[in-house]
Scaffold this active site. Structure first.
Site, PDB file in Angstrom:
ATOM      1  N   THR B 153       0.737  -1.056   0.021  1.00 15.36           N
ATOM      2  CA  THR B 153       0.004   0.112  -0.008  1.00 15.36           C
ATOM      3  C   THR B 153       0.936   1.132   0.039  1.00 15.36           C
ATOM      4  O   THR B 153       1.280   1.723  -1.077  1.00 15.36           O
ATOM      5  CB  THR B 153      -0.957   0.058   1.191  1.00 15.36           C
ATOM      6  OG1 THR B 153      -0.169  -0.186   2.377  1.00 15.36           O
ATOM      7  CG2 THR B 153      -1.906  -1.048   1.261  1.00 15.36           C
ATOM      8  N   LYS B 179       4.146  -6.764   4.146  1.00 13.58           N
ATOM      9  CA  LYS B 179       4.145  -5.335   3.733  1.00 13.58           C
ATOM     10  C   LYS B 179       3.623  -4.436   4.897  1.00 13.58           C
ATOM     11  O   LYS B 179       3.139  -5.166   5.938  1.00 13.58           O
ATOM     12  CB  LYS B 179       2.793  -5.466   2.810  1.00 13.58           C
ATOM     13  CG  LYS B 179       1.426  -5.663   3.411  1.00 13.58           C
ATOM     14  CD  LYS B 179       0.282  -4.646   3.216  1.00 13.58           C
ATOM     15  CE  LYS B 179       0.665  -3.247   3.676  1.00 13.58           C
ATOM     16  NZ  LYS B 179      -0.432  -2.548   4.074  1.00 13.58           N
ATOM     17  N   THR B 190      -1.145  -2.308  10.123  1.00 13.30           N
ATOM     18  CA  THR B 190      -1.518  -2.712   8.986  1.00 13.30           C
ATOM     19  C   THR B 190      -0.198  -3.290   8.404  1.00 13.30           C
ATOM     20  O   THR B 190       0.448  -2.970   7.492  1.00 13.30           O
ATOM     21  CB  THR B 190      -1.585  -1.440   7.965  1.00 13.30           C
ATOM     22  OG1 THR B 190      -2.525  -0.570   8.442  1.00 13.30           O
ATOM     23  CG2 THR B 190      -2.413  -1.916   6.397  1.00 13.30           C
ATOM     24  N   GLU B 276       7.075   4.967   7.138  1.00 12.41           N
ATOM     25  CA  GLU B 276       6.548   6.163   6.494  1.00 12.41           C
ATOM     26  C   GLU B 276       7.654   7.194   7.002  1.00 12.41           C
ATOM     27  O   GLU B 276       7.799   7.443   8.296  1.00 12.41           O
ATOM     28  CB  GLU B 276       5.380   6.436   6.971  1.00 12.41           C
ATOM     29  CG  GLU B 276       4.353   5.554   6.087  1.00 12.41           C
ATOM     30  CD  GLU B 276       2.742   5.550   6.554  1.00 12.41           C
ATOM     31  OE1 GLU B 276       2.268   5.121   5.692  1.00 12.41           O
ATOM     32  OE2 GLU B 276       2.545   6.289   7.612  1.00 12.41           O
ATOM     33  N   ASN B 400       1.508  11.167   5.958  1.00 14.89           N
ATOM     34  CA  ASN B 400       0.091  10.965   6.862  1.00 14.89           C
ATOM     35  C   ASN B 400      -0.840  12.037   6.648  1.00 14.89           C
ATOM     36  O   ASN B 400      -2.137  11.906   7.102  1.00 14.89           O
ATOM     37  CB  ASN B 400       0.339  10.563   8.152  1.00 14.89           C
ATOM     38  CG  ASN B 400       0.917   9.011   7.979  1.00 14.89           C
ATOM     39  OD1 ASN B 400       0.186   8.227   7.565  1.00 14.89           O
ATOM     40  ND2 ASN B 400       2.231   8.797   8.501  1.00 14.89           N
TER      41      ASN B 400
END
Lengths: 405, 405
Positions: B153, B179, B190, B276, B400
């Site tokens: 993602t 992932k 996630t 991230e 984000n």
């Protein structure tokens, strides 16, 4: 960057409190960095302090002194927190009290020291030798506004509150100042709050009130979840007004308590409004909880979630992130079907999913506001808890990545 | 942005596992977003799932199906997490299994569904009708690399691991993909991980191992403290190799477990390296704890502190922030004098303050590295826990704040 915040300058004096401010160069030159509060004889003082296990030397000494006798002076420095400084830190904090004691003729145990600033650096004692006489020479009842500036560190604006009113036929004044902008979390963080009233309040009542008031204000704010080693919140009752409180349960006591609560809450919220990089002021209210702790667990999990906070910064009503945060708050046996979530009066979640009446436009309109409430109903009791927080912005990262450099 | 990370493409096939990938347009066009794993009859499967109370519909159904019988297919979609979607979400997840069951002739309960992506949006069922036949038409043993890309993602790079070795005279292969890049925290976030070996492993042993392996890997990583509603980690043993494990305590079992642990840890660490906005890969090791929970409390408090994370981003060895985080981790009766903190092999803190031998230059040199270890000794026991995390950068906020727009 501060959110809906205006500088308060119009302080009323509190009979029995004089303030002196100096440039002592603890860390930086040409900057007010030392504040002394002188309390008239007969003043009662109560305090609430950080719960961080690495509680700084001045905090430990302030606690110790407060247990011995009523303080006559508060000695506050910025620029250096005197935390993580080991035995030398204790010796330095004690020495600072001795210096002020020698200059004023009181005992060292009648002085409460407070430090805020960088952690782990030795305290510059020459600054105290220089600053204490300068601050004492400036003592005056009308120095609240300068004191509010003198206790700032990364704050962008000074924080103050003042209110005069009549109670039970007597004139009463409450004035207070606070500081803090980062490392802010329940149990207080690099947060200092000094609130004084001229009412006469029984010491036991004052101590009880100070705890209750801190729990309804300074212990309900969070910016980044980081609790500082130096938080202190001090409530002073000089007793120079004719209003006397001995029974905490009397109607007059309750009225005074509520006035003090307004002072505490506004001073605490001012810290959030001036939070590092804050662009939003957000109230998180958890209702229908079984007990306060589970309500607080949910509220803080939402308020600390970087994903929720960045969505707030982006004005993106990404409510799935709120839902995910509620779900991981660790509340046992949460019934998902009973949970509801609102943004102000727009209901987003019911029955474990998105509310049929919810529209993205309605959520986005709330998230665009500079202030809003996230209300979460747990559907399992009747306890409510409220906390205040900010978003997480680029500016927060910039400030904290550059603070020491 | 990924830290010391290179794309792994050189997968070995695992006899008994075929993979098919399709562009089904769940949310975006022209992008692999559906992956099917077909398992040969006789394969055993174990899983560990999110502990978020708002656990997504596919996770609940995967748990349910896994309890009924051995799965023959895993069905994974990206673009939509099918979480916070209420009753319709359940109906949709069941329907996706029924569609694949109808196309393959197995029962719906032999299918495990997995979804990752945005929360709270209804699942696009037309995509499943379109994607399932396309993915089935592509089934092949050699599709691991494309599958690694197909489950991404916000990941910037695909994550894979593969290793062939001889054990007890038999050839054995382990291959896996994972992932995840945000909403990553203990209990998995996630995060999706699919690890397969051709060894034959008793179902009870496999279930026990999957939990232990997840606790040593995917449950020890954190990027932002946010746990997703959809985390799933699946361990598959196809039993097509001649190596058979029935006794978990045998030396051969231990060797295979350690090989699997390497696979799990590297796949978990890959998620952190691709975190991230990550610019640093940081190991937080807490030693000399009394029990695992207090070690983890300290490790996660340090790893989640926005102040510590921004200091890491700035390469600023602001160890006071680490000290303050240790202090607020909630460990009862911590003895400050016993605590020591190291950056790699540079000791910073001892006796509650800065170590005499510590120099700013030594600390800064470590903090400038792209990888380092923060080691915290609590001096009260002999338990060690290790977790892996990242810094907090501008890029994290950008990603984000913009994810849904």
């Amino acid at each position: 960057m501060a959110v809906n915040f205006s500088v308060f300058e119009d302080f009323a004096t509190v009979a029995g409190v004089r303030l002196g401010i100096a440039q002592s160069a603890v860390r930086y030159q040409n900057r007010d960095d030392m504040v002394i509060l002188e309390l008239a004889e007969g003043a009662e003082v109560a305090g609430v302090f950080t719960q961080n296990a690495f509680c700084a030397a001045p905090v430990q000494i302030a606690r110790e002194h407060l247990a011995v006798q009523s303080p006559r002076y508060l000695l506050i420095n910025t620029g250096n927190a005197n935390a993580g400084t080991g035995k030398q830190g204790f010796a330095n904090a004690r020495r600072s009290c001795e210096l002020l004691a020698a200059a004023t003729g009181v005992e060292a145990s009648q002085i409460l020291p407070f430090s805020t600033g960088v952690i782990g650096e030795p305290l510059n004692m020459a600054a105290f030798e220089r600053g204490i006489p300068l601050a004492l020479a400036q003592l005056g009842e009308d120095q609240w506004a300068r004191a509010a500036r003198g206790i700032m560190t990364t704050d962008t604006l000074p924080k103050g509150y003042s209110h005069c009113f009549e109670l039970d036929g007597h004139e009463v004044t409450i004035s207070g100042i606070s500081k803090g902008a980062g490392m802010i979390k329940p149990n207080m963080a690099t947060m200092l709050g000094f609130i004084a009233t001229d009412a006469q309040i029984d010491k036991m009542v004052l101590e009880q009130w100070c705890k209750r008031l801190a729990n309804a204000s300074f212990n309900r704010i969070t910016i980044d979840g980081d609790t500082s080693t130096n938080d202190s919140c001090i409530l002073i009752a000089t007793g120079q007004s004719a209003l006397t409180i001995t029974d905490a349960d009397s109607p007059v006591a309750e009225m005074l308590f509520n006035e003090l609560k307004i002072a505490f809450q506004l001073l605490a919220q001012a810290i959030v409004r001036d939070g590092e990089g804050a662009t939003k002021f957000v109230t998180v209210e958890v209702i229908e909880a079984r007990e306060p702790q589970e309500a607080l667990d949910v509220a803080y999990t939402v308020a600390h979630s970087p994903l929720v906070k960045t969505a707030m910064f982006a004005s993106d009503a990404n409510w799935g992130r709120i839902l995910a945060a509620v779900g991981r708050a660790g509340v046992a046996n949460m019934e998902l079907d009973k949970i509801q979530i609102w943004l102000d009066d727009v209901r987003i979640v019911e029955d474990g999913g998105r509310c049929d009446s919810y529209t993205e436009a309605a959520g986005a309109a709330i998230f665009k506001q500079s202030e809003f409430t996230v209300r979460i109903a747990l559907g399992r009791g009747d306890v409510t808890e409220t906390i205040w927080t900010t978003d997480l912005s680029h500016e927060y990262v910039t400030i904290n990545a550059d603070y020491r450099s």
